[in-house]
Scaffold this motif. Structure first.
Motif, PDB file in Angstrom:
ATOM      1  N   LEU A   2       0.830  -1.203   0.000  1.00 28.41           N
ATOM      2  CA  LEU A   2       0.000   0.000   0.000  1.00 28.41           C
ATOM      3  C   LEU A   2       0.864   1.251   0.000  1.00 28.41           C
ATOM      4  CD1 LEU A   2      -2.784   1.351   0.229  1.00 28.41           C
ATOM      5  CD2 LEU A   2      -2.598   1.115   2.723  1.00 28.41           C
ATOM      6  N   LEU A   3       1.934   1.240   0.788  1.00 22.94           N
ATOM      7  CA  LEU A   3       2.839   2.386   0.838  1.00 22.94           C
ATOM      8  C   LEU A   3       3.499   2.617  -0.515  1.00 22.94           C
ATOM      9  CD1 LEU A   3       4.190   4.594   2.503  1.00 22.94           C
ATOM     10  CD2 LEU A   3       5.900   2.906   3.236  1.00 22.94           C
ATOM     11  N   ALA A   4       3.914   1.539  -1.181  1.00 23.99           N
ATOM     12  CA  ALA A   4       4.529   1.671  -2.504  1.00 23.99           C
ATOM     13  C   ALA A   4       3.539   2.240  -3.515  1.00 23.99           C
ATOM     14  CB  ALA A   4       5.057   0.311  -2.976  1.00 23.99           C
ATOM     15  N   ILE A   5       2.269   1.807  -3.447  1.00 19.90           N
ATOM     16  CA  ILE A   5       1.248   2.310  -4.370  1.00 19.90           C
ATOM     17  C   ILE A   5       1.008   3.796  -4.137  1.00 19.90           C
ATOM     18  CG2 ILE A   5      -1.206   2.201  -4.955  1.00 19.90           C
ATOM     19  CD1 ILE A   5      -1.065  -0.823  -4.448  1.00 19.90           C
ATOM     20  N   LEU A   6       0.843   4.200  -2.884  1.00 20.05           N
ATOM     21  CA  LEU A   6       0.582   5.611  -2.576  1.00 20.05           C
ATOM     22  C   LEU A   6       1.779   6.482  -2.978  1.00 20.05           C
ATOM     23  CD1 LEU A   6      -1.180   5.351   0.909  1.00 20.05           C
ATOM     24  CD2 LEU A   6      -2.235   5.693  -1.344  1.00 20.05           C
ATOM     25  N   ARG A  45      -0.638  19.967 -14.867  1.00 18.62           N
ATOM     26  CA  ARG A  45      -0.563  18.660 -14.224  1.00 18.62           C
ATOM     27  C   ARG A  45      -1.475  17.681 -14.964  1.00 18.62           C
ATOM     28  NH1 ARG A  45       0.460  22.180 -10.092  1.00 18.62           N
ATOM     29  NH2 ARG A  45       1.848  21.454  -8.410  1.00 18.62           N
ATOM     30  N   PRO A  46      -0.921  16.920 -15.918  1.00 21.63           N
ATOM     31  CA  PRO A  46      -1.744  15.918 -16.601  1.00 21.63           C
ATOM     32  C   PRO A  46      -2.296  14.864 -15.640  1.00 21.63           C
ATOM     33  CG  PRO A  46       0.335  16.295 -17.761  1.00 21.63           C
ATOM     34  CD  PRO A  46       0.451  16.995 -16.453  1.00 21.63           C
ATOM     35  N   TYR A  47      -1.607  14.693 -14.488  1.00 23.82           N
ATOM     36  CA  TYR A  47      -2.056  13.714 -13.502  1.00 23.82           C
ATOM     37  C   TYR A  47      -1.923  14.335 -12.109  1.00 23.82           C
ATOM     38  CZ  TYR A  47      -2.407   9.419 -10.773  1.00 23.82           C
ATOM     39  OH  TYR A  47      -2.794   8.466  -9.875  1.00 23.82           O
ATOM     40  N   LYS A  48      -2.970  14.232 -11.272  1.00 26.06           N
ATOM     41  CA  LYS A  48      -2.946  14.849  -9.937  1.00 26.06           C
ATOM     42  C   LYS A  48      -3.383  13.840  -8.879  1.00 26.06           C
ATOM     43  CE  LYS A  48      -4.673  18.951  -9.386  1.00 26.06           C
ATOM     44  NZ  LYS A  48      -5.620  20.108  -9.418  1.00 26.06           N
ATOM     45  N   VAL A  49      -2.818  13.978  -7.685  1.00 28.74           N
ATOM     46  CA  VAL A  49      -3.262  13.169  -6.544  1.00 28.74           C
ATOM     47  C   VAL A  49      -3.748  14.107  -5.441  1.00 28.74           C
ATOM     48  CG1 VAL A  49      -1.754  11.222  -7.001  1.00 28.74           C
ATOM     49  CG2 VAL A  49      -0.917  13.098  -5.608  1.00 28.74           C
ATOM     50  N   PRO A  50      -4.714  13.692  -4.629  1.00 38.90           N
ATOM     51  CA  PRO A  50      -5.148  14.526  -3.502  1.00 38.90           C
ATOM     52  C   PRO A  50      -3.974  14.799  -2.562  1.00 38.90           C
ATOM     53  CG  PRO A  50      -6.662  12.693  -3.862  1.00 38.90           C
ATOM     54  CD  PRO A  50      -5.472  12.436  -4.726  1.00 38.90           C
ATOM     55  N   ILE A  51      -3.931  15.990  -1.984  1.00 42.22           N
ATOM     56  CA  ILE A  51      -2.795  16.394  -1.159  1.00 42.22           C
ATOM     57  C   ILE A  51      -2.639  15.512   0.075  1.00 42.22           C
ATOM     58  CG2 ILE A  51      -4.065  18.049   0.262  1.00 42.22           C
ATOM     59  CD1 ILE A  51      -1.594  19.913  -0.021  1.00 42.22           C
ATOM     60  N   VAL A  52      -3.698  14.835   0.505  1.00 40.47           N
ATOM     61  CA  VAL A  52      -3.604  13.983   1.684  1.00 40.47           C
ATOM     62  C   VAL A  52      -2.676  12.790   1.439  1.00 40.47           C
ATOM     63  CG1 VAL A  52      -5.606  12.564   1.060  1.00 40.47           C
ATOM     64  CG2 VAL A  52      -4.958  12.813   3.470  1.00 40.47           C
ATOM     65  N   ILE A  53      -2.560  12.341   0.190  1.00 42.99           N
ATOM     66  CA  ILE A  53      -1.723  11.167  -0.100  1.00 42.99           C
ATOM     67  C   ILE A  53      -0.238  11.449   0.141  1.00 42.99           C
ATOM     68  CG2 ILE A  53      -0.956   9.580  -1.920  1.00 42.99           C
ATOM     69  CD1 ILE A  53      -3.768   9.528  -2.970  1.00 42.99           C
ATOM     70  N   PRO A  54       0.350  12.526  -0.441  1.00 43.01           N
ATOM     71  CA  PRO A  54       1.762  12.798  -0.112  1.00 43.01           C
ATOM     72  C   PRO A  54       1.997  13.081   1.363  1.00 43.01           C
ATOM     73  CG  PRO A  54       0.824  14.585  -1.433  1.00 43.01           C
ATOM     74  CD  PRO A  54      -0.143  13.455  -1.467  1.00 43.01           C
ATOM     75  N   ILE A  55       1.011  13.648   2.046  1.00 45.83           N
ATOM     76  CA  ILE A  55       1.159  13.899   3.489  1.00 45.83           C
ATOM     77  C   ILE A  55       1.274  12.567   4.242  1.00 45.83           C
ATOM     78  CG2 ILE A  55      -0.009  14.757   5.553  1.00 45.83           C
ATOM     79  CD1 ILE A  55      -1.164  17.014   3.841  1.00 45.83           C
ATOM     80  N   GLY A  95      10.721  -5.845   4.101  1.00 49.10           N
ATOM     81  CA  GLY A  95       9.617  -5.963   3.158  1.00 49.10           C
ATOM     82  C   GLY A  95       9.720  -4.970   2.022  1.00 49.10           C
ATOM     83  N   LEU A  96      10.064  -3.728   2.358  1.00 53.34           N
ATOM     84  CA  LEU A  96      10.166  -2.690   1.329  1.00 53.34           C
ATOM     85  C   LEU A  96      11.319  -2.946   0.371  1.00 53.34           C
ATOM     86  CD1 LEU A  96       9.366   0.434   3.515  1.00 53.34           C
ATOM     87  CD2 LEU A  96       8.008  -0.422   1.601  1.00 53.34           C
ATOM     88  N   TRP A  97      12.334  -3.692   0.824  1.00 55.35           N
ATOM     89  CA  TRP A  97      13.407  -4.082  -0.100  1.00 55.35           C
ATOM     90  C   TRP A  97      12.827  -4.868  -1.271  1.00 55.35           C
ATOM     91  CZ3 TRP A  97      18.402  -3.819  -1.593  1.00 55.35           C
ATOM     92  CH2 TRP A  97      18.938  -4.877  -2.324  1.00 55.35           C
ATOM     93  N   SER A  98      11.835  -5.726  -0.986  1.00 50.57           N
ATOM     94  CA  SER A  98      11.197  -6.516  -2.046  1.00 50.57           C
ATOM     95  C   SER A  98      10.369  -5.651  -2.984  1.00 50.57           C
ATOM     96  CB  SER A  98      10.304  -7.598  -1.431  1.00 50.57           C
ATOM     97  OG  SER A  98      11.051  -8.464  -0.612  1.00 50.57           O
ATOM     98  N   TYR A  99       9.884  -4.513  -2.473  1.00 47.17           N
ATOM     99  CA  TYR A  99       9.096  -3.607  -3.307  1.00 47.17           C
ATOM    100  C   TYR A  99       9.966  -2.550  -3.982  1.00 47.17           C
ATOM    101  CZ  TYR A  99       4.651  -5.351  -1.440  1.00 47.17           C
ATOM    102  OH  TYR A  99       3.574  -6.131  -1.117  1.00 47.17           O
ATOM    103  N   ASP A 100      11.252  -2.503  -3.643  1.00 43.72           N
ATOM    104  CA  ASP A 100      12.095  -1.472  -4.227  1.00 43.72           C
ATOM    105  C   ASP A 100      12.139  -1.623  -5.746  1.00 43.72           C
ATOM    106  OD1 ASP A 100      14.056   0.753  -3.741  1.00 43.72           O
ATOM    107  OD2 ASP A 100      15.319  -0.629  -4.885  1.00 43.72           O
ATOM    108  N   GLY A 101      12.105  -0.503  -6.416  1.00 50.13           N
ATOM    109  CA  GLY A 101      12.005  -0.482  -7.874  1.00 50.13           C
ATOM    110  C   GLY A 101      10.709   0.164  -8.331  1.00 50.13           C
TER     111      GLY A 101
END
Length: 483
Positions: A73-77, A404-414, A227-233
């Motif tokens: 989930l963290l990698a997706i966000l 910005r051709p693509y935008k995310v809600p500001i809560v996600i980067p926070i 775990g995040l090592w496996s998601y690295d990339g």
């Protein structure tokens, strides 16, 4: 070496090949290649080696699965945030170029200094070591393989893939697609085997699955590191934005497709591991996929060893492809020697940057230890991910007018920024180790290099002579940005 502003002019003013045309890296990476680059790099040695480390630190199968799901989930966000950054700043270089544009040249140089000299070479060395361990394991069935043999095979893999990436972009992407398919098939076999065990009622691991969970801050942080090592990339595609076809469309689509697919696969594979192996069997295994294969496939268990080796090899190829581009972009911006900002006049690959990355990776490989590499890699990487996400918040608040051709809600980067801060502080707060202080001092020592060599341009004459010699020897020329 020149100042950032001066160097940019010197690099872009001489960009003609032998036919008088501008020299650029080609836009040859489409959606399939982009998905393969992300997924093919993410699915590497981690899913075959990290599950036992995650379980060892967190203590229980149930909590282990929660860690794997949260990592996905963290990698997706985080990738959604990077998708917006990549469509606002459509330049290769990933975190480096984003930090340069938002936090300034000093912080960007700190990133590239630690990234080029430690973070990316450490990642390459870690993947090469895991590949080598699976390759040599069948030849040392009754004992642990000699360290020298493992490192020699790892060094050979690094050199072979460096050569492939220097010769042809299209061929290196074909290699990436092939290995991605192979490793996905291997993971599907593991998933099917686990499903069979669950259907036949042979799995008892999930009874009291949260018993013995370690709730300390440090164990949880280290479990996330593994775990995040496996998601690295997940962020590799942002390093090659200038080589993407229609980056404003390809980048967000590829990120969502690849990372979602990998997250689901990882969860199912871990369920299969727990369905087949007891927690003790899993924690004492040096290669969990091979142990799983021996128990489920019997005499065909060696297939898992081959699959794990192929997986690590494909991941290593993806890291080379993107890692060389980061070094290339940093040199183009004046933060590395000019020779690293050049591309081969015929192959149109950033061969000097790839060769430099290879040399540093081989040096890191000499004293390299897999578990230490993973922990220090994750600590440093998430430190700079946090700075990058701060830059996205800055752009959202201070420069809302940017297209910005693509935008995310500001809560996600926070939310991702809070997670990044937590990951950096977790192993320090609960169980401080002097090694993390050394890593932190190394990161900030980049400032000591920046002042004399970048700001005051110390020894420019010597660097210019070396650049001219290497330019002629390697048949390379400066390359412009693909905008």
């Amino acid at each position: 070496m020149e100042k950032v502003s001066d160097n940019r002019q010197s690099v872009t003013s001489v960009t003609m090949d032998s036919k008088g045309q501008k020299l650029n890296l080609k836009r040859e990476v489409g959606l399939v290649g982009a998905v393969s680059l992300i997924a093919g790099t993410m699915i590497g040695s981690g899913i075959f080696m990290s599950p036992q480390s995650v379980l060892f630190n967190i203590g229980s199968p149930g909590a282990s699965l929660v860690v794997w799901a949260c990592c996905g989930l963290l990698a997706i966000l985080a990738s959604l945030c990077y998708a917006e950054l990549g469509t606002v700043i459509q330049e290769s270089g990933g975190e480096y170029i984003y930090i340069l544009k938002t936090s300034g040249p000093v912080v960007a140089f700190m990133l590239i200094f630690s990234s080029v000299l430690f973070v990316r070479p450490a990642g390459v060395a870690g993947m090469a070591l895991s590949f080598s361990e699976y390759v040599v394991a069948p030849f040392y069935l009754d004992c642990k393989p000699p360290v020298q043999v493992v490192k020699c095979v790892a060094a050979t893999a690094i050199i072979v893939l460096a050569t492939v990436n220097c010769l042809n972009v299209r061929f290196s992407m074909s290699v990436q697609v092939f290995f991605m398919v192979a490793k996905v098939l291997a993971l599907v076999v593991i998933v099917i085997g686990g499903v069979v065990f669950l259907i036949t009622g042979q799995a008892n691991t999930f009874e009291d699955s949260f018993e013995n969970t370690n709730w300390g801050i440090s164990p949880i942080g280290i479990a996330f590191y593994q775990g995040l090592w496996s998601y690295d990339g997940w962020n590799n595609l942002n390093s090659v934005t200038e080589e993407l076809k229609r980056p404003e469309v390809t980048l967000p689509r590829a990120l969502l497709i690849a990372i979602s697919m990998v997250t689901v696969l990882y969860l199912l594979v871990n369920v299969s591991y727990f369905a087949v192996l007891t927690p003790r069997e899993l924690m004492t295994s040096s290669a969990v996929a091979v142990t799983w294969g021996n128990k489920v496939l019997g005499g065909w268990g060696w297939i898992m060893s081959v699959a794990a080796a192929l997986s690590a090899f494909g991941s290593l190829n993806g890291s080379f492809f993107s890692g060389g581009r980061v070094c290339f972009v940093a040199a183009r911006e004046g933060h590395m020697p000019d020779i690293l900002a050049m591309a081969h006049v015929h192959k149109l690959t950033p061969s000097p940057a790839l060769i430099f990355t290879t040399i540093i990776s081989l040096l890191v490989l000499i004293p390299g230890d897999f578990q230490s590499i993973v922990n220090f890699f994750s600590f440093t990487a998430w430190f700079f991910y946090g700075i990058t996400l701060s830059g996205l918040l800055y752009l959202k608040i201070k420069k809302p007018e940017l297209p910005r051709p693509y935008k995310v809600p500001i809560v996600i980067p926070i939310l991702v920024l809070i997670a990044a801060v937590g990951l950096v502080l977790a192993p320090i707060v609960d169980n401080p180790q002097i090694e993390y202080l050394y890593v932190t001092l190394f990161v900030f020592s980049g400032v000591l290099v920046y002042v004399p060599f970048i700001h005051y341009k110390l020894c420019p004459g010597l660097l210019r002579k070396v650049t001219i010699f290497l330019q002629l020897f390697l048949e390379v020329a400066p390359a412009e940005k693909n905008l």
